[in-house]
Design a protein around this motif. Structure first.
Motif, short mmCIF file in Angstrom:
data_model
loop_
_atom_site.label_atom_id
_atom_site.label_comp_id
_atom_site.label_asym_id
_atom_site.label_seq_id
_atom_site.Cartn_x
_atom_site.Cartn_y
_atom_site.Cartn_z
N ARG A 9 0.82 -1.21 0.00
CA ARG A 9 0.00 0.00 0.00
C ARG A 9 0.86 1.26 0.00
NH1 ARG A 9 -5.10 1.24 4.04
NH2 ARG A 9 -5.74 3.21 3.03
N ARG A 13 0.77 4.41 -2.71
CA ARG A 13 0.57 5.80 -2.31
C ARG A 13 1.71 6.68 -2.80
NH1 ARG A 13 -2.95 7.41 1.52
NH2 ARG A 13 -1.47 8.96 2.30
N HIS A 241 -4.13 11.89 -1.53
CA HIS A 241 -3.22 10.89 -2.06
C HIS A 241 -1.88 10.88 -1.35
CE1 HIS A 241 -5.69 9.59 -5.46
NE2 HIS A 241 -6.09 10.84 -5.54
#
Length: 263
Positions: A9, A13, A241
């Motif tokens: 993850r 990102r 984000h």
């Protein structure tokens, strides 16, 4: 990319944060009033997150991302209700990404002139702008506009010619008219930048000695004005984000003069 493909993850990102400024700049500089810039950017970033793990050629990731952005721009234009609904409050034009930077007078004139271009040339200018600044390659630009690399130079030249006309249109509309015929010509204009009115006013400029003198002379090449401008990231999308940075405060757009008809 290996970490992204593995589903980490944090890696995804970081990748999204890396490409968000590029996507936002491509979309924001090409979009006209009435298009949801943030919405188009979100759709593009969602496509990036969903598609990058299966991308066959990771070396073409940048070209793929800008291609998605341009396609979403085209989709957004097709989905607009009607041409008559494009009208906006002139004060709201200051929210355009093009005008969210501290620009010189000539840079702001180029930014304003882009709003008069045909939509495909606005997209190309946005991409070429990033190429001039070293953020995209010619291959990336060619992929985004679906043209062979050798053909892009021809399209860029035509875009620059249209931009030069738009810059002269912006110049002659600012302040008082240079001739008695121009106010009558624009009497039916709604005050919004429009490619059709660019053509009409451009034809007038080519045939009018007074107006030609007013906006005559060599224009500063756009690459000299645009090359140093950095990509942008809106604060809300940056936070969403995990991308650092923020845009500057939004100034008011320079108003384009419109005179009453004489006679």
């Amino acid at each position: 990319m290996a970490a992204v493909r593995a589903g980490e993850r944090g890696a995804m990102r970081a990748l999204a944060a890396r490409y968000l400024p590029l996507v936002y700049t491509v979309v924001g500089r090409a979009a006209e009033p009435g298009l949801d810039v943030d919405g188009i950017v979100r759709e593009t970033m969602a496509g990036l997150v969903a598609g990058v793990p299966t991308l066959r050629e990771p070396t073409r990731l940048r070209a793929w991302v800008v291609t998605i952005a341009v396609r979403h721009l085209a989709d957004a234009r097709r989905q607009r209700p009607t041409p008559g609904d494009r009208r906006t409050d002139p004060a709201a034009v200051g929210g355009l990404v093009l005008l969210r930077q501290a620009l010189t007078r000539e840079q702001r004139e180029v930014a304003e002139a882009t709003r008069w271009l045909d939509p495909p040339y606005r997209d190309l200018l946005s991409l070429w702008w990033l190429e001039v600044g070293g953020h995209l390659s010619r291959f990336d630009v060619a992929a985004a506009v679906a043209l062979p690399v050798p053909h892009v130079a021809v399209r860029v030249q035509r875009m620059r010619e249209q931009l030069d006309t738009a810059r002269r249109v912006v110049g002659v509309l600012r302040g008082r008219p240079a001739c008695d015929d121009l106010p009558a010509l624009v009497a039916g204009w709604d005050g919004q930048p429009d490619p059709l009115w660019r053509k009409r006013i451009g034809r007038h400029l080519r045939g009018c000695h007074g107006c030609a003198e007013r906006v005559g002379g060599r224009l500063v090449p756009p690459e000299r004005l645009l090359a140093g401008l950095p990509p942008l990231v809106p604060p809300d999308l940056a936070a969403a984000h995990g991308a650092p940075g923020a845009t500057t405060a939004v100034p008011q757009a320079p108003a384009t003069s419109r005179w009453p008809a004489t006679g």
